[in-house]
Design an enzyme around this catalytic site. Structure first.
Site, PDB file in Angstrom:
ATOM      1  N   LYS A   1       0.688 -18.253   6.639  1.00  0.00           N
ATOM      2  CA  LYS A   1      -0.071 -18.403   7.865  1.00  0.00           C
ATOM      3  C   LYS A   1      -0.369 -17.034   8.453  1.00  0.00           C
ATOM      4  CE  LYS A   1       1.909 -19.511  11.783  1.00  0.00           C
ATOM      5  NZ  LYS A   1       2.652 -18.667  12.738  1.00  0.00           N
TER       6      LYS A   1
ATOM      7  N   ARG B   1       0.799  -1.228   0.000  1.00  0.00           N
ATOM      8  CA  ARG B   1       0.000   0.000   0.000  1.00  0.00           C
ATOM      9  C   ARG B   1       0.828   1.273   0.000  1.00  0.00           C
ATOM     10  NH1 ARG B   1      -3.325  -1.179   5.155  1.00  0.00           N
ATOM     11  NH2 ARG B   1      -1.349  -2.183   5.637  1.00  0.00           N
TER      12      ARG B   1
ATOM     13  N   LYS C   1      16.930 -21.311  21.915  1.00  0.00           N
ATOM     14  CA  LYS C   1      16.152 -21.617  20.707  1.00  0.00           C
ATOM     15  C   LYS C   1      16.554 -22.989  20.208  1.00  0.00           C
ATOM     16  CE  LYS C   1      14.707 -20.023  16.206  1.00  0.00           C
ATOM     17  NZ  LYS C   1      13.277 -20.211  16.214  1.00  0.00           N
TER      18      LYS C   1
ATOM     19  N   LYS D   1       7.679 -19.571  24.589  1.00  0.00           N
ATOM     20  CA  LYS D   1       8.521 -18.387  24.424  1.00  0.00           C
ATOM     21  C   LYS D   1       9.268 -18.195  25.743  1.00  0.00           C
ATOM     22  CE  LYS D   1       6.614 -16.931  20.431  1.00  0.00           C
ATOM     23  NZ  LYS D   1       7.326 -16.859  19.161  1.00  0.00           N
TER      24      LYS D   1
ATOM     25  N   LYS E   1      12.106 -27.156   6.295  1.00  0.00           N
ATOM     26  CA  LYS E   1      13.371 -27.301   7.031  1.00  0.00           C
ATOM     27  C   LYS E   1      13.997 -28.649   6.663  1.00  0.00           C
ATOM     28  CE  LYS E   1      12.048 -24.340  10.905  1.00  0.00           C
ATOM     29  NZ  LYS E   1      13.029 -23.252  10.970  1.00  0.00           N
TER      30      LYS E   1
ATOM     31  N   HIS F   1       2.918 -25.912  12.634  1.00  0.00           N
ATOM     32  CA  HIS F   1       4.258 -26.498  12.570  1.00  0.00           C
ATOM     33  C   HIS F   1       4.373 -27.819  13.348  1.00  0.00           C
ATOM     34  CE1 HIS F   1       4.926 -22.589  11.011  1.00  0.00           C
ATOM     35  NE2 HIS F   1       5.267 -21.983  12.122  1.00  0.00           N
TER      36      HIS F   1
ATOM     37  N   ASP G   1       3.788 -23.895   5.190  1.00  0.00           N
ATOM     38  CA  ASP G   1       4.155 -24.136   6.580  1.00  0.00           C
ATOM     39  C   ASP G   1       5.670 -24.273   6.540  1.00  0.00           C
ATOM     40  OD1 ASP G   1       4.931 -25.433   9.003  1.00  0.00           O
ATOM     41  OD2 ASP G   1       2.825 -25.866   9.331  1.00  0.00           O
ATOM     42  N   HIS G   2       6.367 -23.219   6.962  1.00  0.00           N
ATOM     43  CA  HIS G   2       7.807 -23.214   6.674  1.00  0.00           C
ATOM     44  C   HIS G   2       8.560 -24.328   7.394  1.00  0.00           C
ATOM     45  CE1 HIS G   2       8.222 -20.834  10.396  1.00  0.00           C
ATOM     46  NE2 HIS G   2       9.510 -21.100  10.362  1.00  0.00           N
TER      47      HIS G   2
ATOM     48  N   GLU H   1      11.838 -21.419  22.412  1.00  0.00           N
ATOM     49  CA  GLU H   1      12.334 -20.144  21.890  1.00  0.00           C
ATOM     50  C   GLU H   1      12.774 -19.268  23.054  1.00  0.00           C
ATOM     51  OE1 GLU H   1       9.668 -18.193  19.214  1.00  0.00           O
ATOM     52  OE2 GLU H   1       9.543 -19.933  17.899  1.00  0.00           O
TER      53      GLU H   1
END
Ligand code: BG6
Length: 515
Positions: free
Chosen positions: A170, A63, A369, A364, A204, A263, A199-200, A238
Site C-alpha cells: 500500500k 538506490r 493501541k 491517531k 492478522k 484495512h 493488506d497486512h 492508535e
C-alpha cells in the site's frame, strides 16, 4: 547450497503445511523501514520456524550504494529489536547468508537486467529452478517504473513451469483513478493470478478467524443478521502520532485513505460477507467485494456531513506524556486540512444487513493501541426483568479483538450472586495466548508464505480495491472539492475522539463501546 531450515524445539508444532517451492524473493525499497521492521524479521521468523522454502534467496533492491555486509548489518540491528522469536545469533548467521543487496536506480532498466543475470546465476546454482517473488515496498511514486522495468528485463514471465509473482504494498493509489491506473500497469505486467495486493490486516490471526468464527460455529450464523444484530462497531485506535517523520506521508494521506479504504473496509467485508461457496481465493473475494459494492454511497456533502466525522487532535497527554497537536507535528502543514481521526457510519444495503449501521472509526493519538470489532445484539424482550436493578444494561456484545491480546469475548447478563435478584453483565473471554499456549505469527509472515505458495485468498483483488476507492472518493470529494465542505472536528490528544463522533451514534441512540 545453503538450506534455511532451522529447527526450533519450541515451535515445531507450527510447521503445519508443506513448505513452498524454492524461490528468490526480491524486495524493492530494501533500505526502507518496512523492509527492516517487518519484511526481514518476518522472513527470519519463518526461517526459525522452518517454514521458509529450502534454498531461498533474498535480494534487497534499492538506490543507495551498499555492500551485502553493510545491508545485512543494518537488518540485524533492527531484527534484534523487533523479532517475535527474539534474536538468535546462530540462526541469524545462517539466515543472513541467503540475503544479498542489489544497487540500482528504480528507473534504470540496466539495473533490472543485471538483476535478471544475478537471479539466473542463483537458479543455475540451484539446479535450474526459477521461481521469483517480487515485493514492491518502495515509495509509491516508483511503483510504475518498477513494474515497467521488470517487464523490460523479462522478469515478469512464467517460463517453463516456473512462476513469477508480484506483491504490491500500500498505498494502492490515492483515489479511484490512480488505483485504476496502477491496476492497469500491474495487469499489463503480471497476470491477475500472479498479483498480490497486500493488506497486512488480512494476515492478522484474528482477522483470519472471523470466517472460522462465523461459519464453523453453528450458534453465531443464525443470529448474524438484522433480525438479531442492532449495530456493529469497528475501531482502530492508535496512541502514536507523527513520530519518526511520518507526518510527511500522513499529511498527504489522512486517516480515511491510510486505514479505512483498506484495512477497515476489509475487516467490515469479512464481518458482513455471505458464506462463500468454497475457500478458494476467488470464492472468498467474490463475497467480500459484494459487501463493498453494497455500501450506501455518501455522495453529497450533506450525506457526508450526516454520516462521517473527521477530526484533528490538539495538544494533550497520551500515556502520561504531553504531546503536541496534529498541526504542530513534524512535517505536518500548520494549516493542514488532513484528518488524523475519522468515524464513518456505513450502511450495507443487502437483505441481511438492512437497517444495521456499521460504525467504523480510526484515530491517531487516542488513549491506547487497540483494534476490535464489536457486534451488538438486540436486547431480549424486557418483560420478565423489567423492574430488576441492572436490567436495562442487557445487550449481548460479541467482541473480536484483533490486537493486542487477540481473542474473542461475549458479554451476557447474569444474576449477581446473593439472596436478591439483581442483574449484572459478565464476560466469557477467550485469549489466543492462554488458550493455545503460543503467540500468533506476524501478519507479514503468513502473507509472505501465502504468496510463495500461490494462495491469494488473503490479498485484495483488483475489483475490491477499486470498489473501496469509489466509496472513499465521494467522502474525499465532499471534504476537499465541495463549496460547502463538512467541518473539521477537534479533540484533545489522549481522549477518545471528538464529541461530534459521539453525536454521530447518538442520532441512532447508540454509543461507542469503551475499549
Ligand atoms: C499502516 C498505516 O498501514 O497500518 C499506519 O499506514 C498504521 O498509519 C498501521 O499505523 C497500523 O498497523 P498495525 O498492524 O500496527 O495496526
Amino acid at each position: 547450497m545453503l538450506t534455511v531450515f532451522m529447527s526450533n524445539p519450541f515451535r515445531e508444532d507450527l510447521v503445519s503445511r508443506s513448505r513452498p517451492e524454492s524461490c528468490s524473493v526480491v524486495i524493492f525499497g530494501a533500505t526502507g523501514d518496512l523492509t527492516h521492521r517487518k519484511l526481514i524479521p518476518a522472513l527470519y521468523n519463518l526461517a526459525v520456524d522452518g517454514e521458509l522454502p529450502s534454498s531461498v534467496k533474498i535480494v534487497g533492491f534499492a538506490r543507495r550504494e551498499k555492500s551485502d555486509e553493510e545491508f545485512r548489518e543494518g537488518l540485524k540491528v533492527l531484527n534484534k529489536e523487533v523479532s517475535r522469536n527474539g534474536h538468535n545469533e546462530d540462526v541469524w548467521s545462517e539466515f543472513e547468508k541467503t540475503v544479498h543487496y542489489h544497487q540500482s536506480e528504480f528507473q534504470d532498466v540496466d539495473g533490472y537486467k543485471r538483476l535478471a543475470d544475478r537471479l539466473d546465476a542463483v537458479d543455475a546454482e540451484r539446479g535450474g529452478k526459477g521461481n521469483r517473488l517480487f515485493y514492491i515496498a518502495s515509495a509509491p511514486e516508483y511503483f510504475d517504473d518498477i513494474l515497467v522495468n521488470l517487464k523490460k528485463a523479462g522478469l515478469n514471465v512464467n517460463a517453463d513451469g516456473f512462476w513469477s509473482r508480484v506483491i504490491v504494498e500500500k498505498p494502492f493509489g490515492t483515489d479511484l483513478a490512480t488505483a485504476q491506473h496502477l491496476n492497469q500497469v500491474v495487469n499489463e505486467t503480471f497476470e491477475e493470478k500472479d498479483t498480490y495486493r497486500i493488506d497486512h490486516y488480512l494476515g492478522k490471526e484474528t482477522a483470519q478467524n472471523i470466517m472460522v468464527l462465523r461459519f464453523a460455529n453453528a450458534i453465531f450464523e443464525p443470529l448474524w443478521n438484522s433480525r438479531y444484530i442492532e449495530q456493529i462497531q469497528i475501531t482502530c485506535s492508535e496512541h502514536l502520532g507523527m513520530e519518526g517523520g511520518r507526518g510527511g506521508y500522513y499529511d498527504k494521506s489522512g486517516a480515511l485513505r491510510d486505514m479505512v479504504q483498506n484495512h477497515l473496509l476489509q475487516l467490515l467485508s469479512l464481518v458482513a460477507m455471505e458464506p462463500p461457496t468454497d475457500l478458494s481465493a476467488d470464492g472468498v473475494r467474490d463475497e467480500k467485494v459484494k459487501v463493498i459494492r453494497s455500501l450506501r454511497q455518501w455522495d453529497t456533502p450533506e450525506l457526508v456531513a450526516e454520516n462521517v466525522v473527521r477530526g484533528q487532535y490538539t495538544a494533550g497527554h497520551v500515556n502520561g506524556k504531553s504531546v503536541v497537536g496534529y498541526t504542530e507535528e513534524d512535517r505536518v502543514d500548520p494549516e493542514s486540512n488532513t484528518e488524523a481521526y475519522v468515524a464513518v457510519r456505513c450502511m450495507v444495503d443487502t437483505w441481511r444487513w438492512s437497517g444495521v449501521p456499521f460504525y467504523v472509526r480510526m484515530g491517531k493519538r487516542l488513549p491506547k493501541k487497540a483494534t476490535e470489532i464489536s457486534v451488538h445484539f438486540k436486547a431480549a424482550p424486557n418483560v420478565l426483568f423489567n423492574a430488576i436493578p441492572g436490567a436495562s444494561d442487557n445487550g449481548n456484545v460479541l467482541v473480536i479483538r484483533i490486537q493486542p491480546d487477540e481473542g474473542i469475548s461475549l458479554r451476557m447478563v447474569s444474576k449477581l450472586p446473593g439472596t436478591s435478584l439483581r442483574l449484572e453483565p459478565v464476560k466469557m473471554d477467550f485469549h489466543y495466548s492462554t488458550s493455545f499456549g503460543k503467540g500468533s505469527p506476524e501478519a507479514y509472515e503468513r502473507l509472505l508464505l501465502d504468496a510463495m505458495a500461490g494462495d491469494a485468498t488473503l490479498f485484495a483483488r483488483r475489483d475490491e480495491v477499486e470498489e473501496a476507492w469509489k466509496f472513499i472518493d465521494h467522502i474525499q470529494n465532499a471534504w476537499h472539492k465541495s463549496k460547502t465542505p463538512p467541518p473539521m472536528a477537534e479533540f484533545v490528544a489522549g481522549s477518545w475522539g471528538p464529541e461530534e463522533a459521539d453525536n454521530l451514534l447518538a442520532k441512532d441512540n447508540n454509543t461507542w463501546r469503551r475499549l
